[in-house]
Write a protein that holds these residues in place. Structure first.
Motif, PDB file in Angstrom:
ATOM      1  N   ALA A  18     -22.200  16.134 -15.599  1.00  0.00           N
ATOM      2  CA  ALA A  18     -22.419  16.511 -14.199  1.00  0.00           C
ATOM      3  C   ALA A  18     -21.111  17.011 -13.613  1.00  0.00           C
ATOM      4  O   ALA A  18     -20.022  16.622 -14.070  1.00  0.00           O
ATOM      5  CB  ALA A  18     -22.932  15.328 -13.389  1.00  0.00           C
ATOM      6  N   MET A  19     -21.221  17.870 -12.619  1.00  0.00           N
ATOM      7  CA  MET A  19     -20.050  18.319 -11.870  1.00  0.00           C
ATOM      8  C   MET A  19     -20.412  18.329 -10.393  1.00  0.00           C
ATOM      9  O   MET A  19     -21.594  18.461 -10.036  1.00  0.00           O
ATOM     10  CB  MET A  19     -19.588  19.713 -12.316  1.00  0.00           C
ATOM     11  N   GLY A  20     -19.402  18.180  -9.582  1.00  0.00           N
ATOM     12  CA  GLY A  20     -19.695  18.152  -8.160  1.00  0.00           C
ATOM     13  C   GLY A  20     -18.456  18.315  -7.306  1.00  0.00           C
ATOM     14  O   GLY A  20     -17.336  18.442  -7.819  1.00  0.00           O
ATOM     15  N   TRP A  21     -18.692  18.312  -6.015  1.00  0.00           N
ATOM     16  CA  TRP A  21     -17.632  18.443  -5.020  1.00  0.00           C
ATOM     17  C   TRP A  21     -17.741  17.312  -4.005  1.00  0.00           C
ATOM     18  O   TRP A  21     -18.839  16.990  -3.541  1.00  0.00           O
ATOM     19  CB  TRP A  21     -17.745  19.782  -4.290  1.00  0.00           C
ATOM     20  N   TYR A  22     -16.602  16.744  -3.700  1.00  0.00           N
ATOM     21  CA  TYR A  22     -16.471  15.750  -2.641  1.00  0.00           C
ATOM     22  C   TYR A  22     -15.442  16.263  -1.646  1.00  0.00           C
ATOM     23  O   TYR A  22     -14.670  17.165  -1.953  1.00  0.00           O
ATOM     24  CB  TYR A  22     -16.004  14.413  -3.217  1.00  0.00           C
ATOM     25  N   ARG A  23     -15.430  15.667  -0.475  1.00  0.00           N
ATOM     26  CA  ARG A  23     -14.413  16.042   0.509  1.00  0.00           C
ATOM     27  C   ARG A  23     -13.941  14.814   1.257  1.00  0.00           C
ATOM     28  O   ARG A  23     -14.660  13.821   1.379  1.00  0.00           O
ATOM     29  CB  ARG A  23     -14.952  17.092   1.485  1.00  0.00           C
ATOM     30  N   GLN A  24     -12.714  14.924   1.753  1.00  0.00           N
ATOM     31  CA  GLN A  24     -12.142  13.837   2.528  1.00  0.00           C
ATOM     32  C   GLN A  24     -11.371  14.405   3.696  1.00  0.00           C
ATOM     33  O   GLN A  24     -10.396  15.147   3.507  1.00  0.00           O
ATOM     34  CB  GLN A  24     -11.236  12.962   1.667  1.00  0.00           C
ATOM     35  N   ALA A  25     -11.837  14.092   4.882  1.00  0.00           N
ATOM     36  CA  ALA A  25     -11.155  14.504   6.099  1.00  0.00           C
ATOM     37  C   ALA A  25     -10.173  13.411   6.516  1.00  0.00           C
ATOM     38  O   ALA A  25     -10.335  12.244   6.133  1.00  0.00           O
ATOM     39  CB  ALA A  25     -12.177  14.750   7.202  1.00  0.00           C
ATOM     40  N   PRO A  26      -9.145  13.751   7.303  1.00  0.00           N
ATOM     41  CA  PRO A  26      -8.169  12.748   7.726  1.00  0.00           C
ATOM     42  C   PRO A  26      -8.834  11.559   8.417  1.00  0.00           C
ATOM     43  O   PRO A  26      -9.667  11.736   9.308  1.00  0.00           O
ATOM     44  CB  PRO A  26      -7.277  13.521   8.697  1.00  0.00           C
ATOM     45  N   GLY A  27      -8.505  10.368   7.972  1.00  0.00           N
ATOM     46  CA  GLY A  27      -9.042   9.162   8.579  1.00  0.00           C
ATOM     47  C   GLY A  27     -10.457   8.815   8.179  1.00  0.00           C
ATOM     48  O   GLY A  27     -11.031   7.860   8.711  1.00  0.00           O
ATOM     49  N   LYS A  28     -11.025   9.582   7.249  1.00  0.00           N
ATOM     50  CA  LYS A  28     -12.407   9.333   6.832  1.00  0.00           C
ATOM     51  C   LYS A  28     -12.461   9.051   5.334  1.00  0.00           C
ATOM     52  O   LYS A  28     -11.548   9.389   4.581  1.00  0.00           O
ATOM     53  CB  LYS A  28     -13.296  10.524   7.178  1.00  0.00           C
TER      54      LYS A  28
END
Length: 122
Positions: A33-43
């Motif tokens: 599997a492949m995927g994308w995650y994200r992280q915003a400041p403080g989250k």
């Protein structure tokens, strides 16, 4: 060793589009599997989209605005994002579930890229 290298991030105006790419290389027997995650400041880091056996899964916030695809031969995953909003601003990380051999043992593990910044701002 396994490497995931992302590209395609940058600064875009609200309503604009970006296409992220992630190429896997190294000691790889199979990519499950492949995927994308994200992280915003403080989250916390959150799933954006993933694809397994040709089936895509999207976070509710990205449904209808993004498309994830894979180039299996080149071990690459793409994320096309449209109608971007300021809330989409974050560091985007590529993730892959990869099987390989460690000595005589076959293992399946998660690997991460270094992240690419996406900024949506006027």
């Amino acid at each position: 060793q396994v490497q995931l290298v992302e590209s395609g991030g940058g600064l875009v105006r609200p309503g604009g589009s970006l296409r992220l790419s992630c190429a896997a290389s190294g000691d790889i027997v199979r990519i499950y599997a492949m995927g994308w995650y994200r992280q915003a400041p403080g989250k916390q880091r959150e799933l954006v989209a993933s694809i397994r056996s040709g089936v895509a899964n999207y976070a509710d916030s990205m449904k209808g605005r993004s498309t994830i695809t894979r180039d299996i031969a080149n071990k690459t995953v793409f994320l096309q994002m449209n109608s971007l909003k300021p809330d989409d601003t974050a560091v985007y990380y590529c993730n892959a579930e990869i099987g390989n051999w460690l000595d005589v043992n076959y293992r399946v593990a998660d690997y991460w890229g270094q992240g690419t910044q996406v900024t949506v701002s006027a």
